[in-house]
Design a protein around this motif. Structure first.
Motif, PDB file in Angstrom:
ATOM      1  N   SER A 216      -1.119   9.865  -9.165  1.00 22.89           N
ATOM      2  CA  SER A 216       0.110   9.505  -8.463  1.00 22.89           C
ATOM      3  C   SER A 216       0.508   8.100  -8.866  1.00 22.89           C
ATOM      4  CB  SER A 216      -0.068   9.592  -6.946  1.00 22.89           C
ATOM      5  OG  SER A 216      -0.979   8.597  -6.504  1.00 22.89           O
ATOM      6  N   GLY A 217       1.804   7.794  -8.765  1.00 17.78           N
ATOM      7  CA  GLY A 217       2.298   6.471  -9.086  1.00 17.78           C
ATOM      8  C   GLY A 217       2.643   6.267 -10.546  1.00 17.78           C
ATOM      9  N   ARG A 218       2.662   7.340 -11.318  1.00 13.76           N
ATOM     10  CA  ARG A 218       2.959   7.190 -12.748  1.00 13.76           C
ATOM     11  C   ARG A 218       4.441   6.931 -12.973  1.00 13.76           C
ATOM     12  NH1 ARG A 218       2.622  12.031 -17.252  1.00 13.76           N
ATOM     13  NH2 ARG A 218       3.450  10.817 -19.004  1.00 13.76           N
ATOM     14  N   ARG A 219       4.724   5.954 -13.837  1.00 16.24           N
ATOM     15  CA  ARG A 219       6.105   5.653 -14.225  1.00 16.24           C
ATOM     16  C   ARG A 219       6.186   5.687 -15.742  1.00 16.24           C
ATOM     17  NH1 ARG A 219       4.833   1.788 -10.287  1.00 16.24           N
ATOM     18  NH2 ARG A 219       6.091   1.868  -8.393  1.00 16.24           N
ATOM     19  N   GLY A 220       6.276   6.860 -16.295  1.00 14.79           N
ATOM     20  CA  GLY A 220       6.311   6.981 -17.744  1.00 14.79           C
ATOM     21  C   GLY A 220       4.939   6.714 -18.330  1.00 14.79           C
ATOM     22  N   GLY A 221       4.903   6.397 -19.619  1.00 15.44           N
ATOM     23  CA  GLY A 221       3.643   6.104 -20.267  1.00 15.44           C
ATOM     24  C   GLY A 221       2.916   7.361 -20.698  1.00 15.44           C
TER      25      GLY A 221
ATOM     26  N   LEU B  78       0.812  -1.213   0.000  1.00 13.03           N
ATOM     27  CA  LEU B  78       0.000   0.000   0.000  1.00 13.03           C
ATOM     28  C   LEU B  78       0.846   1.265   0.000  1.00 13.03           C
ATOM     29  CD1 LEU B  78      -2.861  -1.063   2.451  1.00 13.03           C
ATOM     30  CD2 LEU B  78      -2.765  -1.227  -0.048  1.00 13.03           C
ATOM     31  N   LYS B  79       2.180   1.132   0.031  1.00 11.61           N
ATOM     32  CA  LYS B  79       3.047   2.301  -0.092  1.00 11.61           C
ATOM     33  C   LYS B  79       3.289   2.661  -1.553  1.00 11.61           C
ATOM     34  CE  LYS B  79       5.488   1.438   4.262  1.00 11.61           C
ATOM     35  NZ  LYS B  79       6.818   1.193   4.905  1.00 11.61           N
ATOM     36  N   ASP B  80       2.885   1.780  -2.443  1.00 10.70           N
ATOM     37  CA  ASP B  80       3.096   2.026  -3.877  1.00 10.70           C
ATOM     38  C   ASP B  80       1.749   1.925  -4.576  1.00 10.70           C
ATOM     39  OD1 ASP B  80       4.189   2.411  -6.362  1.00 10.70           O
ATOM     40  OD2 ASP B  80       4.891   0.332  -6.580  1.00 10.70           O
ATOM     41  N   VAL B  81       0.911   2.946  -4.380  1.00  8.53           N
ATOM     42  CA  VAL B  81      -0.451   2.958  -4.893  1.00  8.53           C
ATOM     43  C   VAL B  81      -0.528   3.854  -6.125  1.00  8.53           C
ATOM     44  CG1 VAL B  81      -2.866   3.503  -4.395  1.00  8.53           C
ATOM     45  CG2 VAL B  81      -1.406   2.540  -2.603  1.00  8.53           C
ATOM     46  N   GLY B  82      -1.119   3.323  -7.177  1.00  8.49           N
ATOM     47  CA  GLY B  82      -1.377   4.122  -8.359  1.00  8.49           C
ATOM     48  C   GLY B  82      -2.783   4.683  -8.303  1.00  8.49           C
ATOM     49  N   VAL B  83      -2.922   5.989  -8.488  1.00 12.57           N
ATOM     50  CA  VAL B  83      -4.224   6.667  -8.421  1.00 12.57           C
ATOM     51  C   VAL B  83      -4.471   7.360  -9.751  1.00 12.57           C
ATOM     52  CG1 VAL B  83      -5.638   8.383  -7.245  1.00 12.57           C
ATOM     53  CG2 VAL B  83      -4.010   6.997  -5.935  1.00 12.57           C
ATOM     54  N   GLY B  84      -5.638   7.119 -10.327  1.00 11.92           N
ATOM     55  CA  GLY B  84      -6.041   7.785 -11.560  1.00 11.92           C
ATOM     56  C   GLY B  84      -7.390   8.443 -11.381  1.00 11.92           C
ATOM     57  N   ALA B  85      -7.615   9.511 -12.108  1.00 18.39           N
ATOM     58  CA  ALA B  85      -8.888  10.233 -12.024  1.00 18.39           C
ATOM     59  C   ALA B  85      -9.289  10.682 -13.416  1.00 18.39           C
ATOM     60  CB  ALA B  85      -8.768  11.430 -11.088  1.00 18.39           C
ATOM     61  N   GLY B  86     -10.586  10.882 -13.594  1.00 21.71           N
ATOM     62  CA  GLY B  86     -11.033  11.314 -14.908  1.00 21.71           C
ATOM     63  C   GLY B  86     -12.517  11.607 -14.956  1.00 21.71           C
ATOM     64  N   VAL B  87     -12.985  11.861 -16.154  1.00 19.92           N
ATOM     65  CA  VAL B  87     -14.396  12.155 -16.407  1.00 19.92           C
ATOM     66  C   VAL B  87     -14.835  11.345 -17.620  1.00 19.92           C
ATOM     67  CG1 VAL B  87     -14.320  14.472 -15.409  1.00 19.92           C
ATOM     68  CG2 VAL B  87     -13.788  14.144 -17.832  1.00 19.92           C
ATOM     69  N   GLY B  88     -16.139  11.220 -17.769  1.00 19.69           N
ATOM     70  CA  GLY B  88     -16.664  10.477 -18.908  1.00 19.69           C
ATOM     71  C   GLY B  88     -18.056  10.921 -19.268  1.00 19.69           C
ATOM     72  N   VAL B  89     -18.525  10.463 -20.400  1.00 20.75           N
ATOM     73  CA  VAL B  89     -19.899  10.704 -20.840  1.00 20.75           C
ATOM     74  C   VAL B  89     -20.565   9.353 -21.086  1.00 20.75           C
ATOM     75  CG1 VAL B  89     -19.413  12.959 -21.853  1.00 20.75           C
ATOM     76  CG2 VAL B  89     -19.209  10.905 -23.268  1.00 20.75           C
ATOM     77  N   ARG B  90     -21.883   9.326 -20.939  1.00 25.50           N
ATOM     78  CA  ARG B  90     -22.669   8.123 -21.169  1.00 25.50           C
ATOM     79  C   ARG B  90     -23.813   8.460 -22.111  1.00 25.50           C
ATOM     80  NH1 ARG B  90     -18.716   6.987 -18.919  1.00 25.50           N
ATOM     81  NH2 ARG B  90     -18.418   5.828 -16.965  1.00 25.50           N
ATOM     82  N   TYR B  91     -24.060   7.558 -23.059  1.00 24.80           N
ATOM     83  CA  TYR B  91     -25.228   7.704 -23.933  1.00 24.80           C
ATOM     84  C   TYR B  91     -26.064   6.443 -23.820  1.00 24.80           C
ATOM     85  CZ  TYR B  91     -28.254   8.314 -27.949  1.00 24.80           C
ATOM     86  OH  TYR B  91     -29.362   8.442 -28.747  1.00 24.80           O
ATOM     87  N   ASN B  92     -27.318   6.594 -23.471  1.00 25.69           N
ATOM     88  CA  ASN B  92     -28.202   5.462 -23.225  1.00 25.69           C
ATOM     89  C   ASN B  92     -28.649   4.835 -24.546  1.00 25.69           C
ATOM     90  OD1 ASN B  92     -29.931   3.598 -22.149  1.00 25.69           O
ATOM     91  ND2 ASN B  92     -31.470   5.077 -21.472  1.00 25.69           N
ATOM     92  N   LEU B  93     -28.316   3.557 -24.725  1.00 23.59           N
ATOM     93  CA  LEU B  93     -28.716   2.831 -25.932  1.00 23.59           C
ATOM     94  C   LEU B  93     -30.060   2.133 -25.776  1.00 23.59           C
ATOM     95  CD1 LEU B  93     -25.272   1.190 -26.761  1.00 23.59           C
ATOM     96  CD2 LEU B  93     -26.281   3.202 -27.849  1.00 23.59           C
ATOM     97  N   GLY B  94     -30.674   2.265 -24.616  1.00 19.38           N
ATOM     98  CA  GLY B  94     -31.934   1.578 -24.350  1.00 19.38           C
ATOM     99  C   GLY B  94     -31.724   0.376 -23.454  1.00 19.38           C
ATOM    100  N   PHE B  95     -30.835  -0.537 -23.863  1.00 26.27           N
ATOM    101  CA  PHE B  95     -30.542  -1.709 -23.048  1.00 26.27           C
ATOM    102  C   PHE B  95     -29.384  -1.443 -22.089  1.00 26.27           C
ATOM    103  CE2 PHE B  95     -28.078  -2.019 -26.941  1.00 26.27           C
ATOM    104  CZ  PHE B  95     -26.795  -2.320 -26.481  1.00 26.27           C
ATOM    105  N   GLY B  96     -28.655  -0.349 -22.283  1.00 26.40           N
ATOM    106  CA  GLY B  96     -27.520  -0.005 -21.442  1.00 26.40           C
ATOM    107  C   GLY B  96     -26.769   1.163 -22.066  1.00 26.40           C
ATOM    108  N   PRO B  97     -25.835   1.772 -21.309  1.00 23.37           N
ATOM    109  CA  PRO B  97     -25.129   2.938 -21.841  1.00 23.37           C
ATOM    110  C   PRO B  97     -23.862   2.560 -22.593  1.00 23.37           C
ATOM    111  CG  PRO B  97     -24.572   2.644 -19.532  1.00 23.37           C
ATOM    112  CD  PRO B  97     -25.541   1.532 -19.888  1.00 23.37           C
ATOM    113  N   ILE B  98     -23.511   3.371 -23.563  1.00 25.70           N
ATOM    114  CA  ILE B  98     -22.170   3.322 -24.139  1.00 25.70           C
ATOM    115  C   ILE B  98     -21.347   4.368 -23.394  1.00 25.70           C
ATOM    116  CG2 ILE B  98     -22.762   4.937 -26.009  1.00 25.70           C
ATOM    117  CD1 ILE B  98     -20.744   3.392 -27.758  1.00 25.70           C
ATOM    118  N   ARG B  99     -20.148   4.005 -22.976  1.00 24.40           N
ATOM    119  CA  ARG B  99     -19.355   4.921 -22.155  1.00 24.40           C
ATOM    120  C   ARG B  99     -18.066   5.319 -22.859  1.00 24.40           C
ATOM    121  NH1 ARG B  99     -15.174   2.645 -18.669  1.00 24.40           N
ATOM    122  NH2 ARG B  99     -15.008   0.397 -18.976  1.00 24.40           N
TER     123      ARG B  99
END
Length: 595
Positions: free
Chosen positions: A577-582, A548-569
C-alpha cells in the motif's frame, strides 16, 4: 538373562541382514544391558560410540566388547559409581553382537573437602576465600568433574588475592567403600604475595611502550590480580591491529630491587597495509562499490589510517579517516574523518565536503556512547516546495552529536536472540541565506525471539522514530530532512519512495519526522541456507510527528547464505500500500541481516 539372550539374538539377526546388504548403517559399538539411570545410560552410550564398520569375526566382537567395558568403567567412576560391576559379553554365532552388562551400584557421596597448604597457609581472608570457592556440598554426588573444577576455583580465588605463583600439588581423593563416600583433599602451594611493577614491552614494531603502559588497569605496587592482567590483554586485542598478544607476569627472578614484578607484553603486529572491497545492489539504487585502503600503527599507538572511496548511483564519496583506540583513557576511541561527496537522488543533488570528530566510549564491543561534532560545507540543488522552482543553496552546517547504543544481541551480523536500542541527538546550526538552529533526534530498537527446539526460527522486529524540532520543511535543506523507502528502510519502495511529494507528484518532499517498522520471520533450512519473510512499513510527516494516514507498506521474501562470519542476503519486495508509481518490485543484495 533370557531377555538379554533374546536381545542379543535379535541384534545378531539384524546385524546379519545388514552385513549382507550393500550399506551398513551406523550402529553402537556394543549393546548396553542392565538397569540404570537414563542419563547414566546415555552418557555410557556416548562414550562407547557408534561405528559403520561391520564385525567380521568373534575376535573383533570380543575386542569391541572389552573396549566398551573400559569406556563404561571410565564413565561410572567419573560419575561417582565405584561399587560397579561391568562385564563384557558376546552373543552366539560366528559373528556375535558385542555387549556390556553393567550394574552401577550405589552412587558415592562427597565427604567434607579439605585444603592442605604446602609451605604454609596464606592470610586468613584468602584461606576462607579458597574454602568457599570449593563450593562442594557434603552429600552431593561424587562426580570427578566437580572435584577437579573445585580445585580450579580454589586456585583462582587464591591467585586473585595476590598469590600469583599459587600451584596445585597432586590432590588426594579417598574412596571409602564402607560408608560409600569420597573425600577430596587439595594440596595448594601459595608462594609469596606478589605486587606489580609497570609494563615491559617485548615487540618488534612501531608500538610505543609508554602507550601500552598507559593501558594497564593497575598502579605500581598494587596486588597482583589475574583479571587485571587479562584486561590489559583484551584491551590490546580489541584494537584489531595485532595478530597475537601475550601478557604474562615476569618470573620471580626478574623482580625489581623493591620486590615488584613487572608484566611482560609481547606483541606481533598484523600486516601494515590492507585493501578491502565491498559491493551491494538495489533495484532502484543500482550497484554500489566500496574500497578501503588501511595503514596500521602509523603513530605507534594501535592507530588506523584509512583512505576510502564509495561509488553508487545515489551516493559517491572519497575521504580519509584516522582512528585512535584507547584515546586519553581505555575503551575510548577518537575518530577524525574528512570526505568529499556527491549525492544524486530524486529529492535533491548535493555536493560538498565534510569534517567530523567523534569520541566513542565503549561499554562492550557493540554498546557505546558517542559525543562529537561536525562541519559540512555543501551546495545543494532542490525544488522549492509550493512554487516548484529550482532552488540552489550554499550551506554551512555545524552540528554536535550525542549517540547512545546498547546491544544485548548475540551476533552483530546475524542475531538470533536479544535486543538492541539506540538514541541519537544532533543540535544543528545552518548558515546560508540565514541562520536556522534545529534539533534532530532519532530513537530505535530491535528485538530477536528464537523459536523451536534448536532455535532454527527467529522472529525479528524493528522500530525507528525521528523528528526535527524547530524549523519548517522549507527552512530545512532537502539533504537534511527525513525520508523513507529503500533497502535499509521500507523494502519494496524505491529510495525516498515513501512519504509526501511535491505538487509535481514525482519529487519526494521529505519531512520533519519519520516512523518505520519491520517484522521478519527468519528460518534456517540448513547450516548454510535460510529463508526470510518480512513486512516493512513507514511514514514521513511534514510536521514534528509522522503522518500515519499516509503509510507505505512493503512485503517480500528473501534467502540467506551463511558465509561463516555472517549471511549474504538477497531480498525481493513489493509495495502493498502507498505506492505512487515506480517499479512493481525491488531487489536488494548485501551482507548481514536487514537489521
Amino acid at each position: 538373562m533370557g531377555r538379554l539372550l533374546y536381545a542379543l539374538a535379535a541384534s545378531a539377526a539384524i546385524g546379519a541382514q545388514l552385513a549382507a546388504s550393500p550399506a551398513w548403517a551406523a550402529q553402537p559399538r556394543a549393546a548396553i544391558a542392565g538397569d540404570m539411570d537414563p542419563d547414566l545410560r546415555a552418557a555410557i552410550a556416548r562414550a562407547i560410540g557408534e561405528t559403520d564398520r561391520p564385525i567380521d569375526n568373534r575376535f573383533e566382537a570380543r575386542r569391541r566388547a572389552n573396549a566398551a567395558a573400559e569406556d563404561a568403567t571410565a564413565v561410572l567412576r567419573s560419575e561417582g559409581y565405584y561399587a560397579y560391576d561391568v562385564e563384557p559379553e558376546l552373543g552366539d554365532g560366528d559373528i556375535p553382537v558385542p555387549a556390556v552388562r553393567i550394574a552401577p551400584g550405589p552412587r558415592f557421596k562427597l565427604a567434607r573437602p579439605a585444603i592442605e597448604w604446602v609451605g604454609g597457609p596464606p592470610d586468613p581472608v584468602t584461606d576462607l576465600a579458597a574454602q568457599a570457592a570449593l563450593a562442594l556440598d557434603r552429600g552431593a554426588p561424587g562426580r570427578a568433574a566437580d572435584i577437579v573444577s573445585a580445585e580450579g576455583r580454589a586456585v583462582a580465588a587464591v591467585q586473585d588475592r595476590g598469590y600469583a605463583d599459587v600451584a596445585a600439588q597432586p590432590r588426594q581423593v579417598v574412596v571409602d567403600h564402607a560408608d560409600q563416600s569420597i573425600q577430596p583433599t587439595y594440596r595448594l602451594a601459595t608462594g609469596p604475595r606478589v605486587r606489580l611493577d609497570g609494563v615491559r614491552l617485548a615487540a618488534n614494531g612501531r608500538t610505543g611502550a609508554a602507550w601500552v603502559a598507559g593501558l594497564a588497569p593497575w598502579r605500581r605496587g598494587d596486588l597482583y590480580k589475574a583479571d587485571d592482567v587479562a584486561r590489559l590483554e583484551r584491551r590490546l586485542l580489541d584494537t584489531g591491529i595485532y595478530d597475537t598478544v601475550t601478557v604474562a607476569l615476569a618470573p620471580a627472578d626478574q623482580a625489581t630491587p623493591d620486590g615488584l614484578r613487572p608484566v611482560v607484553v609481547s606483541l606481533s603486529e598484523r600486516k601494515r597495509r590492507t585493501i578491502e572491497a565491498g559491493a551491494s545492489y538495489g533495484t532502484n539504487e543500482g550497484p554500489g562499490l566500496d574500497v578501503r585502503w588501511t595503514h596500521y600503527n602509523v603513530l605507534g599507538r594501535a592507530d588506523t589510517l584509512a583512505l576510502f572511496a564509495k561509488e553508487s548511483k545515489i551516493d559517491s564519496r572519497l575521504g580519509v579517516d584516522l582512528s585512535l583506540p584507547h584515546w586519553r583513557m581505555p575503551d575510548q576511541t577518537l575518530t577524525l574523518d574528512a570526505a568529499a561527496y556527491h549525492a544524486t537522488t530524486d529529492a535533491y543533488d548535493a555536493t560538498g565536503v565534510g569534517f567530523r570528530a567523534d569520541a566513542q566510549r565503549h561499554f562492550t564491543k557493540t554498546s557505546y556512547l558517542t559525543l562529537g561534532g561536525s562541519l559540512d560545507v555543501s551546495h545543494s540543488s532542490e525544488i522549492k516546495p509550493g512554487t516548484l522552482t529550482s532552488l540552489g543553496r550554499d550551506i554551512i552546517t555545524v552540528a554536535a552529536l550525542a549517540d547512545l547504543a546498547l546491544d544485548r544481541s548475540d551476533d552483530p551480523l546475524n542475531p538470533t536472540h536479544g535486543w538492541r536500542v539506540s538514541a541519537r541527538a544532533e543540535p544543528t546550526l545552518l548558515s546560508g541565506t540565514g541562520a536556522v538552529p534545529y534539533l534532530k533526534v532519532q530513537a530505535g530498537g530491535s528485538v530477536y525471539v528464537p523459536f523451536g527446539e534448536k532455535a532454527t526460527t527467529v522472529v525479528a522486529a524493528r522500530l525507528h522514530l525521528g523528528s526535527i524540532v524547530n524549523g519548517t520543511v522549507a527552512e530545512i535543506p532537502a539533504p537534511q530532512r527525513f525520508y523513507a523507502g529503500g533497502g535499509g528502510s521500507v523494502r519494496g519502495f524505491a529510495y525516498q519512495g515513501v512519504g509526501p511529494r511535491l505538487a509535481d507528484n514525482s519529487t519526494p518532499q521529505g519531512g520533519l519526522s519519520v516512523a518505520e517498522g519491520s517484522i521478519e520471520v527468519r528460518h534456517e533450512l540448513t547450516r548454510d541456507w535460510g529463508v526470510v519473510a518480512f513486512v516493512d512499513a513507514g511514514a514521513v510527516g511534514s510536521t514534528g510527528f509522522p503522518n500515519l494516514k499516509d503509510v507505505g507498506v512493503g512485503a517480500g521474501v528473501g534467502v540467506r547464505y551463511n558465509l561463516g562470519f555472517g549471511p549474504i542476503r538477497v531480498d525481493v519486495a513489493a509495495p502493498v500500500s502507498g505506492r505512487r508509481g515506480g517499479a512493481p518490485f525491488q531487489i536488494y543484495v548485501s551482507i548481514g541481516q536487514a537489521f
